[in-house]
Write an enzyme that holds these catalytic residues in place. Structure first.
Site, PDB file in Angstrom:
ATOM      1  N   LYS A   1      37.369  -6.615  24.675  1.00 36.31           N
ATOM      2  CA  LYS A   1      37.833  -5.105  25.324  1.00 36.31           C
ATOM      3  C   LYS A   1      36.517  -4.474  26.209  1.00 36.31           C
ATOM      4  CE  LYS A   1      39.778  -0.606  24.866  1.00 36.31           C
ATOM      5  NZ  LYS A   1      38.792   0.280  25.188  1.00 36.31           N
TER       6      LYS A   1
ATOM      7  N   ASP B   1      21.817  -9.855  23.548  1.00 37.79           N
ATOM      8  CA  ASP B   1      21.090 -10.083  24.768  1.00 37.79           C
ATOM      9  C   ASP B   1      19.907  -9.663  24.745  1.00 37.79           C
ATOM     10  OD1 ASP B   1      23.662 -10.949  26.075  1.00 37.79           O
ATOM     11  OD2 ASP B   1      23.623  -8.670  27.392  1.00 37.79           O
TER      12      ASP B   1
ATOM     13  N   SER C   1      35.434  -3.634  21.558  1.00 37.25           N
ATOM     14  CA  SER C   1      34.886  -2.434  22.113  1.00 37.25           C
ATOM     15  C   SER C   1      33.558  -1.750  21.623  1.00 37.25           C
ATOM     16  CB  SER C   1      35.744  -1.246  21.849  1.00 37.25           C
ATOM     17  OG  SER C   1      35.501  -0.146  22.474  1.00 37.25           O
TER      18      SER C   1
END
Length: 547
Positions: free
Chosen positions: A316, A302, A291
């Site tokens: 998740k 990224d 999460s």
């Protein structure tokens, strides 16, 4: 008769009416199908209550019906009845205090798993492995509800506790106090130039504690940082965004949420000035990082701001929100999916497709989609966060997972601790002889690994007994079970080093608490060593972050 029926149906009917109105307003295209199904349900509900041979409890029937319905969606969408909501509110008021320990209930037993240093359970002398058998005047043998509720109250509330330790019944007094479990339970320098920060949860103080640790370590001379998110199950999304904001520019997109309901489509950006845009950063993750942990690691991956090290994270990528219903009830609903800056989702389990056992199917790697980081590196969706540097040491074998999940390591550590009570701050040395002792302990306790293979073999015998052919295949069954158990012995031997390390880690917590384990990690943990080595090699670090 009318009064009886009125009493039975007024609450469900009102609830259904509200559901009908809300559903019709929100999903106009499905209006007829929703109305049809609600009418069928209402008619069935009334018919059963009116005609069933015995008296029924309408509230319990509705409660079970709702929870069963939601169970078919995902494990995060849950209904809370009035009592559930009341308990939640009590547990989250400013007055709430606790015993300062991780406890679990298995097979009807309430076990202390880990007392936190200097909190009430620790001060009362409770230790990992103690089984609480009585709280005040309440014997837990006769108490079938959530026993942990008996240990809650306001500050300075006093309980007399009876517990079992190594076969002896002992008594202690436990006095509740405020429990403030830190999001950053440990940080320190690792060598002369690397700072190490453990972030164990994303609570309301996660970003402030991480920032304080980062600033302090930089003051101590840290020129690079290892952020440890291993085992971190997540928490508050905004805290994940704030932690990313410590390392990237203000106004940077960290995560977006997308839903079929437009009001849940949001873009979350950093909104504070960073602490350091350039300090080399390595983030440790494993299969239990989930999460919010995946938002931080995924976003900084990224943005090419950190090198991710370890093993694939949990996966998740769903966002929940509690929504109030009528009569003091509540539902926590999965409202959206979240996506990292490159646009990838990290949800690993597909709850819309389930196997024959009703379990969600893991998205196949062949169906992963490729995305690009800011510098053009390829990353993929669909299976959690895949580290830039994968480490075998960070992966847990099936046999080790079974030993942890079913308390084989935990229970052996309890026995070891009381046989060797005076180790103090000495790191336990688990020898080959100790490992053989551990295997002997498992056999003595008839430990069941409960692997999929073992379950399948035992299920076979259950079916055979039903079909009354068990006697004719008994010899073959026993031979097959013996073969499975022999293979488990081989697995134990094959993963000896991993299992010895798990035992060592558990024992260090017994003698030195969790803080001692983190301190031990800074000098002995393979993943931390490799992260520090990578950060020290600036050329290799930059090479990973470039296309």
């Amino acid at each position: 008769m009318f009064k009886t029926l009125k009493k039975k149906y007024v609450v469900p009917a009102l609830a259904v009416g509200i559901l009908f109105t809300g559903a019709g307003f929100t999903y106009r295209d499905d209006f007829f199908e929703i109305a049809k199904q609600i009418e069928i349900f209402t008619t069935l509900y009334k018919t059963v209550n009116t005609n069933y041979v015995d008296e029924t409890n309408p509230g319990e029937l509705m409660d079970k019906a709702i929870k069963s319905m939601l169970a078919d969606l995902d494990p995060y969408t849950n209904y809370f009845n009035e009592a559930d909501v009341a308990r939640f509110k009590i547990n989250n008021t400013g007055e709430y205090t606790g015993i300062g320990a991780l406890i679990t209930r298995k097979e009807g037993k309430l076990i202390i798993k880990e007392p936190y240093k200097d909190y009430p359970a620790d001060k009362a002398g409770l230790k990992a492995g103690d089984e609480i058998i009585q709280i005040g005047d309440v014997s837990l043998a006769d108490f079938k509800e959530d026993a942990s509720e008996l240990l809650k109250g306001s500050k300075n509330t006093k309980f007399t506790i009876k517990y079992l330790r190594q076969g002896k019944t002992l008594t202690t007094d436990l006095i509740l106090s405020e429990v403030d479990v830190k999001a950053v339970p440990y940080y320190s320098m690792v060598g002369k130039e690397t700072g190490y920060i453990v972030l164990s949860q994303f609570n309301g103080k996660a970003s402030s504690e991480t920032k304080a640790a980062l600033i302090d370590l930089k003051g101590q001379g840290a020129k690079s940082i290892v952020l440890d998110l291993r085992g971190n199950p997540g928490g508050l999304l905004n805290e994940a965004v704030n932690i990313c904001g410590l390392f990237v520019n203000q106004g940077e997109i960290i995560v977006t949420t997308k839903s079929k309901n437009d009001k849940y489509n949001n873009t979350y950006k950093t909104h504070t000035a960073p602490v350091d845009l350039d300090i080399p950063l390595a983030i440790l993750v494993d299969g239990k990082s989930a999460s919010a942990s995946e938002i931080v690691s995924g976003a900084l991956q990224d943005l090419d701001r950190a090198v991710i090290i370890g093993s694939r994270s949990f996966g998740k990528g769903l966002v929940q929100r509690p929504l109030d219903l009528t009569y003091g009830t509540q539902v926590k609903v999965t409202i959206s999916r979240y996506y990292t800056p490159s646009g990838r989702g990290i949800q690993a389990l597909d709850y819309t497709h389930k196997d024959a056992d009703g379990k969600a199917i893991r998205i196949d790697a062949k169906n992963y989609n490729a995305f690009k980081t800011r510098s053009g590196r390829t990353v993929y969706d669909g299976g959690g966060i895949l580290p830039d540097v994968e480490l075998e040491e960070s992966k847990q074998s099936a046999i080790a997972d079974a030993l942890v999940r079913k308390d084989g390591v935990f229970n052996y550590a309890t026995q070891y601790y009381y046989k060797n009570p005076n180790l103090g701050t000495t790191v336990p040395n688990i020898s080959d002889a100790d490992f053989e002792s551990f295997k002997g302990y498992l056999k003595k306790e008839n430990f069941e690994f409960d692997t999929e293979t073992e379950r399948a073999v035992k299920d076979l015998m259950v079916v055979a007994q039903k079909e009354k052919v068990d006697s004719s295949i008994k010899a073959e069954y026993q031979a097959l079970l013996a073969a499975v158990q022999k293979s488990e012995d081989k697995e134990l031997a094959a993963h000896k080093a991993e299992i010895k390390q798990l035992i060592t880690d558990e024992l260090i917590k017994r003698y030195q608490y969790k803080e001692g384990l983190y301190k031990y990690y800074t000098t002995s943990n393979a993943e931390i060593k490799k992260a520090v080595a990578l950060l020290a090699n600036n050329a290799e670090y930059k090479k990973i972050l470039k296309k």
